[in-house]
Design a protein around this motif. Structure first.
Motif, PDB file in Angstrom:
ATOM      1  N   ASN A   1      24.830  28.510  24.322  1.00  0.00           N
ATOM      2  CA  ASN A   1      23.885  29.626  24.462  1.00  0.00           C
ATOM      3  C   ASN A   1      24.259  30.845  23.625  1.00  0.00           C
ATOM      4  O   ASN A   1      23.631  31.899  23.754  1.00  0.00           O
ATOM      5  CB  ASN A   1      23.771  30.038  25.935  1.00  0.00           C
ATOM      6  CG  ASN A   1      23.132  28.951  26.784  1.00  0.00           C
ATOM      7  OD1 ASN A   1      22.309  28.172  26.298  1.00  0.00           O
ATOM      8  ND2 ASN A   1      23.501  28.888  28.049  1.00  0.00           N
ATOM      9  N   ASN A   2      25.259  30.718  22.776  1.00  0.00           N
ATOM     10  CA  ASN A   2      25.630  31.817  21.895  1.00  0.00           C
ATOM     11  C   ASN A   2      24.490  32.087  20.915  1.00  0.00           C
ATOM     12  O   ASN A   2      23.986  31.163  20.262  1.00  0.00           O
ATOM     13  CB  ASN A   2      26.913  31.464  21.139  1.00  0.00           C
ATOM     14  CG  ASN A   2      27.475  32.634  20.357  1.00  0.00           C
ATOM     15  OD1 ASN A   2      26.844  33.143  19.440  1.00  0.00           O
ATOM     16  ND2 ASN A   2      28.675  33.036  20.718  1.00  0.00           N
ATOM     17  N   LEU A   3      24.077  33.346  20.817  1.00  0.00           N
ATOM     18  CA  LEU A   3      22.941  33.683  19.959  1.00  0.00           C
ATOM     19  C   LEU A   3      23.221  33.388  18.495  1.00  0.00           C
ATOM     20  O   LEU A   3      22.290  33.222  17.704  1.00  0.00           O
ATOM     21  CB  LEU A   3      22.578  35.162  20.134  1.00  0.00           C
ATOM     22  CG  LEU A   3      22.035  35.570  21.498  1.00  0.00           C
ATOM     23  CD1 LEU A   3      21.712  37.063  21.517  1.00  0.00           C
ATOM     24  CD2 LEU A   3      20.801  34.757  21.866  1.00  0.00           C
TER      25      LEU A   3
ATOM     26  N   PRO B   1      26.540  48.015  25.557  1.00  0.00           N
ATOM     27  CA  PRO B   1      25.716  47.208  24.644  1.00  0.00           C
ATOM     28  C   PRO B   1      25.234  47.962  23.414  1.00  0.00           C
ATOM     29  O   PRO B   1      25.159  47.384  22.321  1.00  0.00           O
ATOM     30  CB  PRO B   1      24.546  46.769  25.537  1.00  0.00           C
ATOM     31  CG  PRO B   1      25.129  46.739  26.914  1.00  0.00           C
ATOM     32  CD  PRO B   1      26.096  47.888  26.964  1.00  0.00           C
ATOM     33  N   ASP B   2      24.923  49.255  23.561  1.00  0.00           N
ATOM     34  CA  ASP B   2      24.434  50.018  22.415  1.00  0.00           C
ATOM     35  C   ASP B   2      25.515  50.287  21.371  1.00  0.00           C
ATOM     36  O   ASP B   2      25.214  50.798  20.281  1.00  0.00           O
ATOM     37  CB  ASP B   2      23.840  51.348  22.878  1.00  0.00           C
ATOM     38  CG  ASP B   2      22.488  51.171  23.555  1.00  0.00           C
ATOM     39  OD1 ASP B   2      21.902  50.077  23.422  1.00  0.00           O
ATOM     40  OD2 ASP B   2      22.028  52.111  24.223  1.00  0.00           O
ATOM     41  N   ASP B   3      26.769  49.921  21.665  1.00  0.00           N
ATOM     42  CA  ASP B   3      27.838  50.052  20.679  1.00  0.00           C
ATOM     43  C   ASP B   3      27.825  48.912  19.667  1.00  0.00           C
ATOM     44  O   ASP B   3      28.580  48.943  18.683  1.00  0.00           O
ATOM     45  CB  ASP B   3      29.215  50.049  21.367  1.00  0.00           C
ATOM     46  CG  ASP B   3      29.449  51.266  22.239  1.00  0.00           C
ATOM     47  OD1 ASP B   3      29.026  52.368  21.848  1.00  0.00           O
ATOM     48  OD2 ASP B   3      30.077  51.108  23.309  1.00  0.00           O
ATOM     49  N   ALA B   4      27.013  47.880  19.898  1.00  0.00           N
ATOM     50  CA  ALA B   4      27.126  46.644  19.121  1.00  0.00           C
ATOM     51  C   ALA B   4      27.046  46.863  17.618  1.00  0.00           C
ATOM     52  O   ALA B   4      27.850  46.318  16.856  1.00  0.00           O
ATOM     53  CB  ALA B   4      26.046  45.648  19.566  1.00  0.00           C
ATOM     54  N   GLN B   5      26.100  47.663  17.168  1.00  0.00           N
ATOM     55  CA  GLN B   5      25.951  47.854  15.728  1.00  0.00           C
ATOM     56  C   GLN B   5      27.183  48.511  15.123  1.00  0.00           C
ATOM     57  O   GLN B   5      27.678  48.096  14.068  1.00  0.00           O
ATOM     58  CB  GLN B   5      24.705  48.685  15.431  1.00  0.00           C
ATOM     59  CG  GLN B   5      24.402  48.801  13.943  1.00  0.00           C
ATOM     60  CD  GLN B   5      23.011  49.361  13.668  1.00  0.00           C
ATOM     61  OE1 GLN B   5      22.213  49.542  14.584  1.00  0.00           O
ATOM     62  NE2 GLN B   5      22.714  49.607  12.412  1.00  0.00           N
TER      63      GLN B   5
ATOM     64  N   LYS C   1      24.904  40.986  23.297  1.00  0.00           N
ATOM     65  CA  LYS C   1      24.818  40.123  24.472  1.00  0.00           C
ATOM     66  C   LYS C   1      26.199  39.920  25.095  1.00  0.00           C
ATOM     67  O   LYS C   1      26.339  39.905  26.323  1.00  0.00           O
ATOM     68  CB  LYS C   1      24.210  38.777  24.094  1.00  0.00           C
ATOM     69  CG  LYS C   1      24.067  37.838  25.297  1.00  0.00           C
ATOM     70  CD  LYS C   1      23.456  36.509  24.915  1.00  0.00           C
ATOM     71  CE  LYS C   1      23.360  35.594  26.135  1.00  0.00           C
ATOM     72  NZ  LYS C   1      22.816  34.263  25.794  1.00  0.00           N
ATOM     73  N   MET C   2      27.233  39.747  24.265  1.00  0.00           N
ATOM     74  CA  MET C   2      28.587  39.563  24.781  1.00  0.00           C
ATOM     75  C   MET C   2      29.010  40.746  25.643  1.00  0.00           C
ATOM     76  O   MET C   2      29.618  40.580  26.696  1.00  0.00           O
ATOM     77  CB  MET C   2      29.565  39.380  23.624  1.00  0.00           C
ATOM     78  CG  MET C   2      31.022  39.241  24.039  1.00  0.00           C
ATOM     79  SD  MET C   2      32.107  39.004  22.612  1.00  0.00           S
ATOM     80  CE  MET C   2      31.883  40.571  21.748  1.00  0.00           C
ATOM     81  N   ILE C   3      28.667  41.966  25.196  1.00  0.00           N
ATOM     82  CA  ILE C   3      29.033  43.162  25.953  1.00  0.00           C
ATOM     83  C   ILE C   3      28.179  43.291  27.215  1.00  0.00           C
ATOM     84  O   ILE C   3      28.682  43.612  28.302  1.00  0.00           O
ATOM     85  CB  ILE C   3      28.891  44.421  25.076  1.00  0.00           C
ATOM     86  CG1 ILE C   3      29.865  44.345  23.886  1.00  0.00           C
ATOM     87  CG2 ILE C   3      29.156  45.687  25.885  1.00  0.00           C
ATOM     88  CD1 ILE C   3      29.644  45.444  22.856  1.00  0.00           C
TER      89      ILE C   3
END
Length: 298
Positions: free
Chosen positions: A197-199, A8-12, A34-36
């Motif tokens: 529910n997709n952000l 998740p912390d890879d998102a950016q 959220k996807m990850i």
């Protein structure tokens, strides 16, 4: 080079990389995180990143597809490498990791996508081009002119619509969408995960055209800041040839522009002549293309 499962912390970093390679795609950091962190409940979804000197320079996701009746079908999504790190085996390593993930899931046919310049890489690894996907953009200053709704048609933001009605309309509209395989087995749970529910889903800008209590047409907006993606615009077969899909999309573009969106992006299969015609009338301009590519796992 290091290939590892995405976190998740890879998102950016993933979103920043995607903006370089695919500037016409729209998915924000929190939606990606959220996807990850909470992958789809079906299909064994996973993603891999490539690192060089602790920097994310590549990405691919892989899953067994859950929305088609075609058996043993899987998908690689957005295999890409930073332009400064290409031709070093990173793409091949990501492809190998994704393929190794798919085999135990029983996948036998795989679809990926490739930009035109990446087709030699795809063919080298046994993937043959199948269908062209055309990407286009529309500047929303000003938004396209919105006409009055026909008698009996009411436009609503989807925030005010029963999601079960929207789901039923999307399932019906998707059945005859052109593509490599039919989109004909979308469960409500998966639809809730991927759409409702997709952000990134902008429920205030997304629009449903309602006739006699049913959703006849709709246009869904996914947003990241002042950029938006027209995720799916469609109409139920019984209500086609009445201009309702164009009406819903135009209304969604107006709502998005009023809420601060400055540019809209979308994609269409080359064979989707009705939607390509709608986009042309709305003023969309071509910005890129990709090809779906297919292979058989042996």
């Amino acid at each position: 080079m290091r290939i590892r499962v995405a976190q998740p912390d890879d998102a950016q970093a993933v979103v920043a990389l995607r903006a370089i390679v695919y500037p016409y795609l729209v998915r924000g950091v929190e939606s990606t995180r959220k996807m990850i962190a909470e992958p789809p409940p079906e299909g064994g979804w996973t993603a891999f990143v490539a690192e060089v000197d602790s920097q994310v320079v590549g990405w691919v996701s892989a899953q067994r597809v859950h929305w088609t009746s075609t058996p043993d079908f899987g998908e690689l999504n957005l295999l890409h490498v930073h332009p400064e790190h290409r031709r070093r085996g990173i793409g091949t390593a990501l492809l190998s990791a994704a393929t190794a993930h798919l085999r135990p899931l029983g996948v036998r046919q795989v679809r990926g996508t490739a930009q035109p310049e990446a087709l030699p890489f795809a063919r080298q690894h046994g993937y043959e081009p199948s269908r062209e996907l055309r990407y286009s953009a529309l500047d929303l200053a000003p938004a396209p002119e919105l006409s009055d709704s026909p008698p009996g048609v009411r436009l609503h933001p989807i925030a005010d619509v029963d999601p079960h009605l929207l789901y039923a309309a999307e399932v019906a509209a998707a059945r005859d969408e052109p593509g490599d395989v039919p989109v004909d087995t979308i469960s409500y749970d998966i639809w809730q995960y991927e759409v409702w529910n997709n952000l990134g889903l902008d429920k205030a800008s997304s629009v449903a055209a309602v006739v006699d209590g049913e959703v006849a047409a709709f246009s869904l907006v996914k947003r990241d800041g002042d950029r938006m993606w027209s995720d799916f615009t469609g109409s139920v077969a019984a209500y086609r040839r009445r201009g309702l899909a164009r009406l819903a999309k135009t209304a969604a573009l107006h709502r998005a522009a009023a809420n601060g969106v400055r540019i809209a992006y979308t994609s269409n299969d080359e064979a989707n002549a009705p939607m390509l015609a709608i986009n042309a009338r709305l003023g969309y301009r071509p910005v890129a293309s990709q090809w779906s590519c297919l292979t058989e796992l042996t």
